[in-house]
Design an enzyme around this catalytic site. Structure first.
Site, PDB file in Angstrom:
ATOM      1  N   SER A  63      -2.309   1.242   3.992  1.00 19.87           N
ATOM      2  CA  SER A  63      -1.527   1.954   2.985  1.00 19.87           C
ATOM      3  C   SER A  63      -0.112   2.291   3.432  1.00 19.87           C
ATOM      4  O   SER A  63       0.689   2.777   2.620  1.00 19.87           O
ATOM      5  CB  SER A  63      -2.251   3.246   2.580  1.00 19.87           C
ATOM      6  N   LYS A  89      -3.393  12.556  -0.630  1.00 24.00           N
ATOM      7  CA  LYS A  89      -2.023  12.229  -0.207  1.00 24.00           C
ATOM      8  C   LYS A  89      -0.986  12.977  -1.044  1.00 24.00           C
ATOM      9  O   LYS A  89       0.015  13.470  -0.511  1.00 24.00           O
ATOM     10  CB  LYS A  89      -1.795  10.720  -0.316  1.00 24.00           C
TER      11      LYS A  89
END
Length: 808
Positions: A703, A746
């Site tokens: 990611s 996140k």
């Protein structure tokens, strides 16, 4: 015998009725009329002789008039036995015409009549002007129907009646002879109906059955039911007698055994009292048949043992475990959804989606208590309230709560128990927790299920497969008990920080409920509602002695903690409370209010700073977003170039997948060098170093691809990355931005770090539904289809001064 009490309201009529009878002034009854005597709970059939006690004045008057005029009376059952003075329409329409054979008045004033039923009649209409109930009636003649159908039913009824009399020890031989010699089917049906022990309304239905064949069918059906009951009673009596004989034999043998033991010098009484107590405890434990049989077998072994033998204590301990376990099936408790919603709101702030799923779970349990509901598994970072949610569910259901920690469990016997062949063997933790709860319908939390691991003694996760499977756990067998125990009524709830270590088959048996981290505003509210009050109580302070401002709480959250949950926040609040407690205990203060400016003296300098502002204000530095087992976090990607030959250096304990992401990012920058205004020779003359700080922490995953591409593009274009922007996303060699996981964690990490702008893969747009509304309102979201979109949105235009500040 039927007793009719004199109602108070009828006493006023007594004198008038007596006067009419004495003077004979009552008008004569027509030939088609009868004096009606209402009765309660008794039905007279034609051919039967029945004593009846009458108490109503109006019934006494009617009976005396019938005796005086030598007229028959009509015995009619009243519909409601609670009515003292029933009207004619409150009686059944069909009764029995009866002759009074004898009228008796006892010394206490009670009136009795002995009646013989003659034939059925139907009430047509009441007659007024009489001091008793009188009515015009239609006498019903008994049918003399014959034929094969009637004859067959007649013979069957006679056979069943004789069989019933044989099964009834109190029945007289004269009654059996009367049944045997009965020549009329109608008379036999009425006789059997009158003698059967059934309710009065059922007898009334038989009385109203005018046609002979339906009447015979109804009597046969009722008699068949009675016959079956008598047969079962006879079987039960025989079994009971056999059991008594066996117990008497056992008693004699035990007495002989006591005599033998006495002669051998083993004590006169031995452990008889203890064995008797155990036998009674086994009988009172409501064990299933299989378990009770095993317990009785072990008890017989115990009786033959000496108190000092080594095996005696083992058998005694085993029996104690069997007796103390909750074998009895619990009663189903009511589930109040509104109360459950109130308790969840009272115990926890936020977590709206989790509360919604719990209420759905409880609603299904309420509508289908016996159904196999899912096993809920709360997954989330530490300190977000997974364990306390289980306690709230137990409180909402009104059930006992037990917690079983699986952290560090590496032995299958911890779940299933040890076999009794081992010295010091005990049941597994599941059975021990049930004994502690004292009921089979407790709420059992299996905490930290992701921390259980396989060892040399087996895999606990494999043992949990049976425990957590609703189709199998009704016959869970603990190795120590060696008998099945029903776990189907236990409400299992599990918790975990991550699912990666949970085996697939075990994860398949659970429904995963994700618990996100808290926002700063949610932490502030939790601290104000719960944490401060709890720390005041723990540290012996009162609300009058200690107060802390919202600004101080916000500063603790911002400058002294960096977590998804609230455990560290509570510890810091506890540290503040302890400092004030010392000063109050020394008499230096009587009360205190903590403001933001006081925190540095108590907790020291701020532990966390705005790293975005410090690190991201130069070319080659991009802010990424990472997922960790304890929640999300920001991740800095730092790129630097030096004179060299085009070598790529990667540091920061990067895993293989993350290294490949860095190589793909460099390839993408090279392929787009012309569009970015980068000279092709720049790559050949430079060594490129990519570093991800916090080098002691291993990092891996795809990611960070977008952040690495932006850091390299910023480095070679000498343009800064926006300091208010963080990004996540996997990249492909075609420049596509691919979706990643952990979006909720996140995004919350970005908001905690003071980021105001988040760049996400376009295919992760749907995941924003799981992000708290507060975060969606505060942050600006940019969705990326490819890396070209990222360059335009993240890298500042050439010549623009960098904004070195960040909003926190």
């Amino acid at each position: 015998m039927q007793l009719e009490k004199t109602p108070p309201q009828a006493q006023s009529e007594s004198a008038a009725a007596t006067e009419v009878l004495e003077t004979g002034s009552a008008p004569a009854l027509p030939d088609d009329a009868l004096i009606i005597v209402p009765v309660r709970n008794v039905v007279l059939f034609p051919g039967m002789i029945l004593p009846i006690t009458i108490g109503r004045e109006i019934s006494i008057a009617g009976a005396q008039q019938a005796v005086k005029t030598e007229r028959p009376i009509g015995i009619v059952l009243q519909r409601n036995p609670e009515i003292d003075s029933p009207a004619l329409d409150e009686l059944y329409p069909v009764g029995t015409l009866a002759n009074i054979l004898r009228y008796v008045t006892t010394p206490d004033g009670t009136h009795h009549i002995i009646c013989q039923g003659q034939q059925r009649f139907r009430v047509l209409e009441p007659l007024a002007g009489y001091p008793y109930i009188a009515a015009r009636v239609d006498r019903i003649a008994e049918s003399d129907a014959n034929g094969k159908e009637i004859e067959a039913r007649f013979m069957q009824l006679k056979e069943r009646a004789l069989e019933v009399l044989q099964l009834m020890p109190q029945a007289s031989q004269d009654l059996a002879g009367a049944v045997q010699n009965m020549g009329s089917a109608a008379m036999l049906a009425d006789m059997v109906a009158g003698l059967m022990d059934i309710k009065a309304p059922e007898k009334q239905k038989l009385l109203e059955a005018i046609e002979l064949q339906p009447r015979l069918d109804a009597v046969l059906e009722l008699l068949a039911q009675r016959l079956e009951v008598l047969r079962l009673s006879r079987e039960i009596d025989e079994r009971t007698k056999a059991s008594m004989d066996e117990r008497q034999r056992e008693y004699l043998l035990r007495e002989q055994l006591k005599s033998i033991q006495k002669e051998l010098g083993e004590g006169e009484e031995g452990n008889a009292a203890e064995v008797a107590d155990l036998r009674q405890a086994i009988a009172d434990a409501h064990m299933p048949d299989e378990v009770q049989k095993q317990a009785s077998k072990e008890l017989k072994r115990l009786e033959r043992m000496s108190d000092g033998s080594a095996e005696y204590s083992m058998v005694r301990t085993y029996l104690d475990w069997l007796i103390e376990l909750p074998w009895k099936a619990p009663e189903a408790g009511a589930i109040d959804i509104a109360e459950a919603r109130r308790i969840l709101g009272e115990d926890h702030f936020g977590l709206d989606m989790v509360k919604k799923r719990i209420l759905e779970f409880l609603a299904v349990r309420k509508l289908n208590p016996d159904g196999h509901g899912p096993i809920l598994c709360f997954v989330g970072p530490p300190g977000v309230g997974k364990t306390s949610l289980g306690q709230s569910i137990a409180r909402a259901l009104g059930r006992s709560f037990v917690r079983l920690s699986l952290g560090g469990v590496h032995d299958e016997a911890e779940i299933r128990g040890h076999r009794r062949t081992y010295i010091g063997a005990l049941p597994g933790n599941i059975i021990q927790a049930l004994k502690k709860a004292g009921t089979r319908d407790c709420v059992m939390m299996l905490d930290e299920i992701d921390k259980a691991g396989a060892g040399m003694h087996g895999d606990p996760s494999a043992a949990l497969l049976e425990v957590l499977d609703p189709e199998q756990n009704s016959t869970f067998r603990d190795n120590y008990l060696a008998v099945p125990f029903d776990l189907s009524r236990v409400l299992f709830i599990t918790t975990a920080n991550v699912l990666d270590t949970v085996p697939g088959p075990l994860r398949d048996r659970m429904e995963i409920v994700q618990l996100p981290g808290y926002t700063q505003e949610e932490k502030l509210e939790i601290a104000r509602r719960y944490l401060v009050k709890r720390q005041l109580s723990d540290n012996g302070l009162s609300a009058q002695q200690f107060d802390i401002s919202d600004g101080a709480l916000a500063a603790i959250i911002r400058d002294y903690t960096r977590e998804a949950g609230v455990r560290s926040l509570e510890r810091q609040i506890g540290a503040v409370c302890r400092r004030i407690a010392v000063k109050i205990a020394e008499g230096e203060l009587s009360q205190a209010r903590i403001e933001e400016g006081d925190l540095a003296d108590i907790l020291g300098p701020a532990k966390f700073e705005n790293e975005v502002a410090l690190r991201a204000g130069m070319p080659g530095v991009a802010t990424g977003l990472a997922w960790t087992p304890v929640g999300g976090d920001i991740l800095f990607i730092e790129a630097s170039k030096n004179a060299g030959g085009g070598k790529l250096i990667l540091t920061g304990q990067l895993g293989d997948v993350m290294k490949e992401s860095a190589q793909a990012a460099l390839t993408l920058v090279k392929s787009r060098a012309a569009n970015l205004g980068i000279a092709a020779a720049a790559f050949e003359r430079s060594d490129i170093h990519v570093h991800v700080p916090a080098g002691a922490i291993p990092k891996d995953g795809p990611s960070a691809g977008v952040a690495m591409f932006i850091a390299l593009a910023s480095l070679f274009t000498d343009r800064k990355v926006r300091t208010d922007t963080a990004m996540t996303g996997e990249i492909s060699l075609r420049g596509l931005v691919l979706p990643v996981g952990g979006i909720k964690e996140k995004v919350l990490a970005a908001m905690r770090a003071g980021i105001s702008r988040v760049m996400l893969p376009a295919r992760n747009r749907k995941d924003l539904e799981e992000v708290p509304a507060e975060a969606r309102e505060k942050l600006e979201f940019v969705f990326l289809e490819d890396v070209d979109d990222a360059v335009g949105m993240a890298i500042e235009p050439e010549g623009k001064a960098a904004d070195l500040t960040a909003q926190i």
